[in-house]
Design an enzyme around this catalytic site. Sequence first.
Site, mmCIF file in Angstrom:
data_model
loop_
_atom_site.group_PDB
_atom_site.id
_atom_site.type_symbol
_atom_site.label_atom_id
_atom_site.label_comp_id
_atom_site.label_asym_id
_atom_site.label_seq_id
_atom_site.Cartn_x
_atom_site.Cartn_y
_atom_site.Cartn_z
ATOM 1 N N ASP A 129 0.784 -1.340 0.068
ATOM 2 C CA ASP A 129 0.105 0.008 0.104
ATOM 3 C C ASP A 129 0.807 1.248 0.092
ATOM 4 O O ASP A 129 1.943 1.228 0.633
ATOM 5 C CB ASP A 129 -0.932 -0.004 1.193
ATOM 6 N N HIS A 146 -0.578 4.580 0.178
ATOM 7 C CA HIS A 146 -1.325 5.564 0.918
ATOM 8 C C HIS A 146 -0.538 6.261 2.092
ATOM 9 O O HIS A 146 -0.725 5.758 2.997
ATOM 10 C CB HIS A 146 -2.770 5.278 1.183
HETATM 11 C C1 B12 Z 1 -5.091 9.995 -2.199
HETATM 12 C C2 B12 Z 1 -5.312 8.751 -2.558
HETATM 13 C C3 B12 Z 1 -4.345 8.065 -3.429
HETATM 14 C C4 B12 Z 1 -3.022 8.278 -3.930
HETATM 15 C C5 B12 Z 1 -2.207 8.349 -2.500
HETATM 16 C C6 B12 Z 1 -1.196 9.179 -2.717
HETATM 17 C C7 B12 Z 1 -0.260 9.206 -1.429
HETATM 18 N N1 B12 Z 1 1.091 9.024 -1.820
HETATM 19 O O1 B12 Z 1 -0.707 8.840 -0.417
HETATM 20 C C8 B12 Z 1 -2.934 7.645 -5.242
HETATM 21 C C9 B12 Z 1 -3.425 8.184 -6.384
HETATM 22 C C10 B12 Z 1 -1.372 7.205 -5.331
HETATM 23 C C11 B12 Z 1 -3.678 6.332 -4.705
HETATM 24 C C12 B12 Z 1 -3.607 5.212 -5.223
HETATM 25 C C13 B12 Z 1 -4.365 4.023 -5.256
HETATM 26 N N2 B12 Z 1 -5.675 4.062 -4.353
HETATM 27 CO CO1 B12 Z 1 -6.358 5.480 -3.469
HETATM 28 N N3 B12 Z 1 -6.914 6.929 -2.768
HETATM 29 C C14 B12 Z 1 -6.768 8.259 -2.309
HETATM 30 C C15 B12 Z 1 -7.829 9.119 -1.797
HETATM 31 C C16 B12 Z 1 -8.558 10.027 -2.626
HETATM 32 C C17 B12 Z 1 -7.493 9.834 -0.597
HETATM 33 C C18 B12 Z 1 -6.836 9.219 0.529
HETATM 34 C C19 B12 Z 1 -6.246 10.113 1.684
HETATM 35 O O2 B12 Z 1 -5.312 10.685 1.243
HETATM 36 N N4 B12 Z 1 -7.047 10.643 2.577
HETATM 37 C C20 B12 Z 1 -6.921 11.583 3.559
HETATM 38 C C21 B12 Z 1 -6.307 10.980 4.704
HETATM 39 C C22 B12 Z 1 -6.111 11.948 6.042
HETATM 40 O O3 B12 Z 1 -7.426 10.166 5.137
HETATM 41 P P1 B12 Z 1 -7.183 8.524 5.466
HETATM 42 O O4 B12 Z 1 -6.028 8.076 4.788
HETATM 43 O O5 B12 Z 1 -8.511 7.840 5.555
HETATM 44 O O6 B12 Z 1 -6.696 8.573 7.069
HETATM 45 C C23 B12 Z 1 -7.534 8.891 8.266
HETATM 46 C C24 B12 Z 1 -8.202 7.839 8.923
HETATM 47 O O7 B12 Z 1 -8.500 6.705 8.055
HETATM 48 C C25 B12 Z 1 -7.072 7.339 10.124
HETATM 49 N N5 B12 Z 1 -6.009 6.318 9.630
HETATM 50 C C26 B12 Z 1 -5.723 5.998 8.723
HETATM 51 N N6 B12 Z 1 -4.695 5.094 8.894
HETATM 52 C C27 B12 Z 1 -4.693 4.805 10.248
HETATM 53 C C28 B12 Z 1 -3.869 3.953 11.265
HETATM 54 C C29 B12 Z 1 -4.135 3.991 12.611
HETATM 55 C C30 B12 Z 1 -3.492 3.103 13.468
HETATM 56 C C31 B12 Z 1 -5.323 5.145 13.052
HETATM 57 C C32 B12 Z 1 -5.274 5.058 14.446
HETATM 58 C C33 B12 Z 1 -5.975 5.930 12.253
HETATM 59 C C34 B12 Z 1 -5.716 5.845 10.574
HETATM 60 O O8 B12 Z 1 -6.411 8.416 10.215
HETATM 61 C C35 B12 Z 1 -6.685 9.701 9.273
HETATM 62 C C36 B12 Z 1 -6.905 10.816 9.781
HETATM 63 O O9 B12 Z 1 -8.103 11.322 9.433
HETATM 64 C C37 B12 Z 1 -8.678 7.944 -1.172
HETATM 65 C C38 B12 Z 1 -10.294 8.261 -1.174
HETATM 66 C C39 B12 Z 1 -10.703 9.218 -0.249
HETATM 67 N N7 B12 Z 1 -10.599 9.211 0.830
HETATM 68 O O10 B12 Z 1 -11.284 10.032 -0.712
HETATM 69 C C40 B12 Z 1 -8.353 6.799 -2.364
HETATM 70 C C41 B12 Z 1 -8.717 5.234 -2.026
HETATM 71 C C42 B12 Z 1 -8.123 5.200 -0.488
HETATM 72 N N8 B12 Z 1 -7.824 4.563 -2.767
HETATM 73 C C43 B12 Z 1 -8.169 3.314 -3.448
HETATM 74 C C44 B12 Z 1 -7.380 2.623 -4.048
HETATM 75 C C45 B12 Z 1 -8.367 1.276 -4.622
HETATM 76 C C46 B12 Z 1 -6.227 2.853 -4.628
HETATM 77 C C47 B12 Z 1 -5.518 2.139 -5.755
HETATM 78 C C48 B12 Z 1 -5.412 0.791 -5.253
HETATM 79 C C49 B12 Z 1 -6.218 2.366 -7.166
HETATM 80 C C50 B12 Z 1 -5.677 1.505 -8.055
HETATM 81 N N9 B12 Z 1 -6.278 0.157 -8.390
HETATM 82 O O11 B12 Z 1 -4.881 1.763 -8.670
HETATM 83 C C51 B12 Z 1 -4.215 2.622 -5.608
HETATM 84 C C52 B12 Z 1 -3.005 1.771 -4.668
HETATM 85 C C53 B12 Z 1 -1.879 1.811 -5.105
HETATM 86 C C54 B12 Z 1 -1.093 1.047 -4.126
HETATM 87 N N10 B12 Z 1 0.056 0.570 -4.400
HETATM 88 O O12 B12 Z 1 -1.596 0.921 -2.948
HETATM 89 C C55 B12 Z 1 -9.586 3.026 -2.753
HETATM 90 C C56 B12 Z 1 -9.375 2.127 -1.611
HETATM 91 C C57 B12 Z 1 -10.711 1.188 -1.679
HETATM 92 C C58 B12 Z 1 -10.780 0.419 -0.538
HETATM 93 N N11 B12 Z 1 -10.003 0.322 0.578
HETATM 94 O O13 B12 Z 1 -11.968 -0.139 -0.476
HETATM 95 C C59 B12 Z 1 -10.050 4.679 -2.396
HETATM 96 C C60 B12 Z 1 -10.940 4.573 -1.044
HETATM 97 C C61 B12 Z 1 -10.569 5.255 -3.593
HETATM 98 C C62 B12 Z 1 -11.915 4.510 -3.963
HETATM 99 N N12 B12 Z 1 -12.952 5.009 -3.839
HETATM 100 O O14 B12 Z 1 -11.716 3.466 -4.860
HETATM 101 N N13 B12 Z 1 -4.590 6.870 -3.969
#
Ligand code: B12
Lengths: 478, 478, 146, 146
Positions: free
Chosen positions: D19, D21
């Site tokens: 992953d 992200h």
């Molecule tokens: C930006 C993004 C990307 C970027 C990442 C850039 C980077 N370097 O980080 C890029 C474009 C590279 C990307 C790629 C992919 N992505 Co993407 N991505 C996103 C997106 C739009 C935003 C994620 C983000 O940055 N969120 C902001 C942060 C702050 O939020 P968060 O990660 O959820 O974290 C919060 C909480 O979850 C929590 N949290 C997170 N981790 C942890 C751990 C602990 C211990 C705790 C307590 C809390 C916690 O804390 C944060 C605070 O708010 C999401 C959709 C969305 N959310 O809108 C999809 C998403 C996560 N991606 C997705 C997918 C499928 C992919 C790809 C696999 C797509 C593909 N087939 O090509 C690839 C992954 C490739 C790989 N090798 O992993 C899916 C995941 C599907 C699922 N899980 O069911 C999503 C949901 C989009 C979708 N609807 O399809 N992605």
Amino acid sequence: MKLKNKKLNDEEFSQERKQVLATWPTGAEVNLGEGIAFHRSMPPHKNFALKLLQARDTKTTLIRCESGIPTLDEFSSYLRYLQNEGQADLLGSHIDSLTRNQRYQEAERGLQESVQTGKWVLNGFPIVAHGVAGTRKLIEEIDLPMMLRNPCVDQRLVAEIGFASGYTGTSGDPTMALCHYSRNIPFEDVIRKYQYVYRLMGYYTERGIPLIASFLGGFAILCPFSVVMAGSISAAIIAAEQGVKNFSMAFNTQGNVVQDVAASVVLRKLTKEYLDTLGYQDVEITLDMTIWSGQFPDDEFSASTVINLGVFAAVAAKSELTTVKTIEESKTIPTREASAGSLRLGKTLINILKKQDLQLDVQAVATEAKMLEMETRLIVNKILDLGNGDAAVGLVKATASGVFDNPFATSQYVQCKVRGVRDYQGAVRYLDRGNLPFNQEIIQFHQEKIAEREKAEGKKLDYQTIIDDLASISKCRI
Amino acid sequence: MKLKNKKLNDEEFSQERKQVLATWPTGAEVNLGEGIAFHRSMPPHKNFALKLLQARDTKTTLIRCESGIPTLDEFSSYLRYLQNEGQADLLGSHIDSLTRNQRYQEAERGLQESVQTGKWVLNGFPIVAHGVAGTRKLIEEIDLPMMLRNPCVDQRLVAEIGFASGYTGTSGDPTMALCHYSRNIPFEDVIRKYQYVYRLMGYYTERGIPLIASFLGGFAILCPFSVVMAGSISAAIIAAEQGVKNFSMAFNTQGNVVQDVAASVVLRKLTKEYLDTLGYQDVEITLDMTIWSGQFPDDEFSASTVINLGVFAAVAAKSELTTVKTIEESKTIPTREASAGSLRLGKTLINILKKQDLQLDVQAVATEAKMLEMETRLIVNKILDLGNGDAAVGLVKATASGVFDNPFATSQYVQCKVRGVRDYQGAVRYLDRGNLPFNQEIIQFHQEKIAEREKAEGKKLDYQTIIDDLASISKCRI
Amino acid sequence: MNNTQNTKGTLVTGVIGEDVHIVGIRSVEYALRQAGFNIVSLGIQVSQEEFINAAVETNADAILVSSLGGHSKIWVAGLREKCEEAGLDHVLLYLGGKLIIGETNWEDSEQLFKEMGVDRVYPPDIKLAKVIEDLENDCKRKGEAS
Amino acid sequence: MNNTQNTKGTLVTGVIGEDVHIVGIRSVEYALRQAGFNIVSLGIQVSQEEFINAAVETNADAILVSSLGGHSKIWVAGLREKCEEAGLDHVLLYLGGKLIIGETNWEDSEQLFKEMGVDRVYPPDIKLAKVIEDLENDCKRKGEAS
Ligand code: B12
Ligand code: B12
């Protein structure tokens, strides 16, 4: 092996091909001659590059969305749904991330589990597991051009299987792969693997099958456009050297419409200019403005608006292509209904605006474009300088010294010193320009814009602002 | 009785009040002094006019949507849902069409059936059946300003009950009522009934309770803006004479963004100018750009885009207010989820664009506005001429002679000679100008625009084109 | 059966009750006139009596009722009975528009109005070609029967 | 129990598996550092072994695993067992992100990962204040127990 921006010779290429195809059993299914014959048998309206050129001629914006489902049957019916109910103009296939990382064994297991349980256990289409025979069925069932969506470090085998199966383009470029899809792979290695992919595309192209490469240069997620555009232009130069002729220059819109449109102007102009100057004249350049790629709103209504806003910028910029997210983006891999609906959302806007020839505030766009152009030129020139005119070498050196950079890179080889932040009007500015080679005029411009917001909000912008700004669109503001 | 644009004197007014209040038992609940006291007890943020003026000062666009549910409990919880989950800035109440047509008996039966069956048997809120006591409960449970949405011929009793209950404005004006809500009621009678309503509003206003009147001038559904704007300006003059001080000048956007924005410029400018010239100087004018009011797409995703497009125009025009339809518009009275979602759709766009200060192509807007202003002036001047300076008399005469007109009027007193049609870019032009008093420059301008489309499509525009254009937005194009 | 030789039939059209939605019925009229019917157009807010008087006067083959506001049930009830009272035994009754607020099942609505004596009930997305076809068939059958 | 006196605890953080992200875990790290924890950040594509080695080396109180791509099940399975093998009996395991593709019921996912030995599982819309609170409580309890 020393990296050089130089076309691979036939000998090198065919040596490497043998190795690549041997990495997994389905590699044996690839036969270049037969693949080219297959492409010749496809109708021209299934070629991605040709369809985009048509759009350029007719000043239309085409639309697609991203998708990737593990099993063949379900993916095929999903894509046909997007074609028929979503009115998609072009389609593609997200490759699952196990395959992207050459974990073919695990991807194959995930595919089997998906087939057995009926659940989507993988986050994309495991093309290597499906092989040419399987994948071609998919291509044959869809009446639209298909592009691989596979921005990872080593897409050589995926590209071999994909092109032989009838995909007519790929997205992902060395800058993207380095910045966001790798952790500790040296940039030289990443570029070298892409040179192979681009040589493969050149090979098809030379035989009358135009394959298109898409360039993003790193994510513009709260990152000013100039540094990512410098990356994609440099990557395009590397691809051009290997014989790629069709360039889809992509970038993520960030929500300030004037800035998004200005970025399109600069990217189109400078890509053309640099390729031209460096001797790659017979190329075709089109734009792809994709929707904001940071965190999305959970609320599907608000998500609709974020999608519409990106499409609006694309139409205003007369971009040949817009790649939309879906209203379920914040949640999970979208259902076909959500994907098709999100396409219709954008299609409706495109159709209504199509003939309106809407011009945004010409003055504001010009001012924004002028600064952006100056910034981008300084970075690309410095990259070329560092490589003594060699874009590949230059890019590696530039990355090491922070002349090429990205705030949210995953690679240890990227400095991550630059920091973007929104100004008062939501345009993205350099809060920290890291080691970017900027002049005083640029530095001052960004400082002034940041000061404007600081004044309005009565506080200094800092790391907390960045975290807030990262989330702002998901909170339905900018 | 001879119609005159002259403030009703106290005697006339109080005579008529007695008759009006006697038409239905709940009329007896109205007491002006007590009503004014009730308004004084309400917090200022619940006053519609004051909230709009605040928006004008801060250059914000506020948002609301239309709704009307028969029973008190359900309507109250519906509105609170829009307030809390929809982030509405302002709210209102569509009155059911039985009440609008003084069929209070049937409306009461419909209300009872709705209460008993739990189904919404009426298409709006039967305010007369609820009376002041009931309606005030509603007002007290909502923390936002509320406007009556009641464009019918005779809203005197509804206005009495509504204002006494705490509504702070009403929509509907004599031109609207005549054109689209009546069949064979003479215009004199319609205007006379509105003079009463406006006098009533003046009465509150003089006592420190600003009530706002909304003016539409007839539907702009495939109807060029000048003729409807001439109608709303004339109606505003009539209201001003009765003492109304707060004017919400409304119009339906039609989808060509440049034309929609140009219309806002002209409507704001000319309303101010005519009221000023005619001696009504101490007035406050704000704009309300409502979403396309013709047939809507069935597909909810496409409907979202149509809503977004209207909100976009409103923001670009710096309109103080936008009134949105819902994604279920093509179907039926929307669920609260659909209404709230549609509000959030627009709110997200407003919030993201808020500080961007987006300017549309200044040149194109100016050209469009110049013609529109010329057209509107010619019509309003002719209306005033026909009345020897009396707007009320002039409007009646103008309607009889087709100087004021609408293509889809329901009244036998409206000529329905003008016909609108879209030009190549989707702006609405006069295919038939009927008897509008235009000069050669205007006539030629419209002809040229129409010829442009005829040339592009290779055929003459005719009645079939009008039918097609009426449906085009519902078919997701323009 | 027709009062004019050279038409396919005479049709009385209007929007029933307190309803003001005029655009739909105008499109219907336009299409039917093109198809060769003779149209007697009553406009909006037409009462049951007005429909019936016009049908009697013009010896109409059918009454086409439009209703968009959602109050159709209130306004259409009793129309068939009044037709019979007026001696319009064989007049066809067609109904179209958006009939029921919050409609969940079109078949239920259709059933409801058929029980009130309406011959054909149309959903909002009806293609006008289908209406023309139905009218041609029904008018012919009616002509043969009488 | 902590390897640094003046922190509330030492936490190893990273994105598991293939992953990439990074944004989510960066925000988490930022918040926890602000709250007074000592963060050992491993970045993206961290293997189970890397997590464990880092935890052993730094004598960590907790391992914070982030997983967004949807393959969490594949990558988290066996982690608790490997911790025990490495002698990390009392290390806390926290998991957050977007865990399951097409998740319909959060409780089911939580249950799934708890059965794998994860101490706390967080949905994507978690407030970081809640994570801080949990960590403070769990670390204290752990400190008292050991
Ligand atoms: C930006 C993004 C990307 C970027 C990442 C850039 C980077 N370097 O980080 C890029 C474009 C590279 C990307 C790629 C992919 N992505 Co993407 N991505 C996103 C997106 C739009 C935003 C994620 C983000 O940055 N969120 C902001 C942060 C702050 O939020 P968060 O990660 O959820 O974290 C919060 C909480 O979850 C929590 N949290 C997170 N981790 C942890 C751990 C602990 C211990 C705790 C307590 C809390 C916690 O804390 C944060 C605070 O708010 C999401 C959709 C969305 N959310 O809108 C999809 C998403 C996560 N991606 C997705 C997918 C499928 C992919 C790809 C696999 C797509 C593909 N087939 O090509 C690839 C992954 C490739 C790989 N090798 O992993 C899916 C995941 C599907 C699922 N899980 O069911 C999503 C949901 C989009 C979708 N609807 O399809 N992605
Ligand atoms: C334009 C419009 C108006 C305009 C009408 C202007 C005018 N002079 O005609 C105005 C603004 C005045 C208006 C007012 C109201 N409206 Co209105 N209006 C609409 C709207 C947006 C479009 C209607 C239209 O013109 N359609 C285009 C035509 C071509 O389509 P059509 O009418 O469906 O007709 C087609 C078929 O149904 C069929 N057909 C129609 N009649 C017949 C008859 C026969 C015999 C046959 C065979 C076929 C047939 O043929 C046509 C061909 O395609 C609709 C929503 C929508 N559809 O998008 C709401 C809508 C119809 N209105 C609605 C309502 C509630 C009202 C009000 C009561 C609102 C209120 N409480 O204030 C008032 C009514 C006041 C009154 N006294 O009646 C509701 C009806 C709810 C329901 N039925 O469940 C709708 C659906 C909006 C909504 N979602 O709430 N409205």
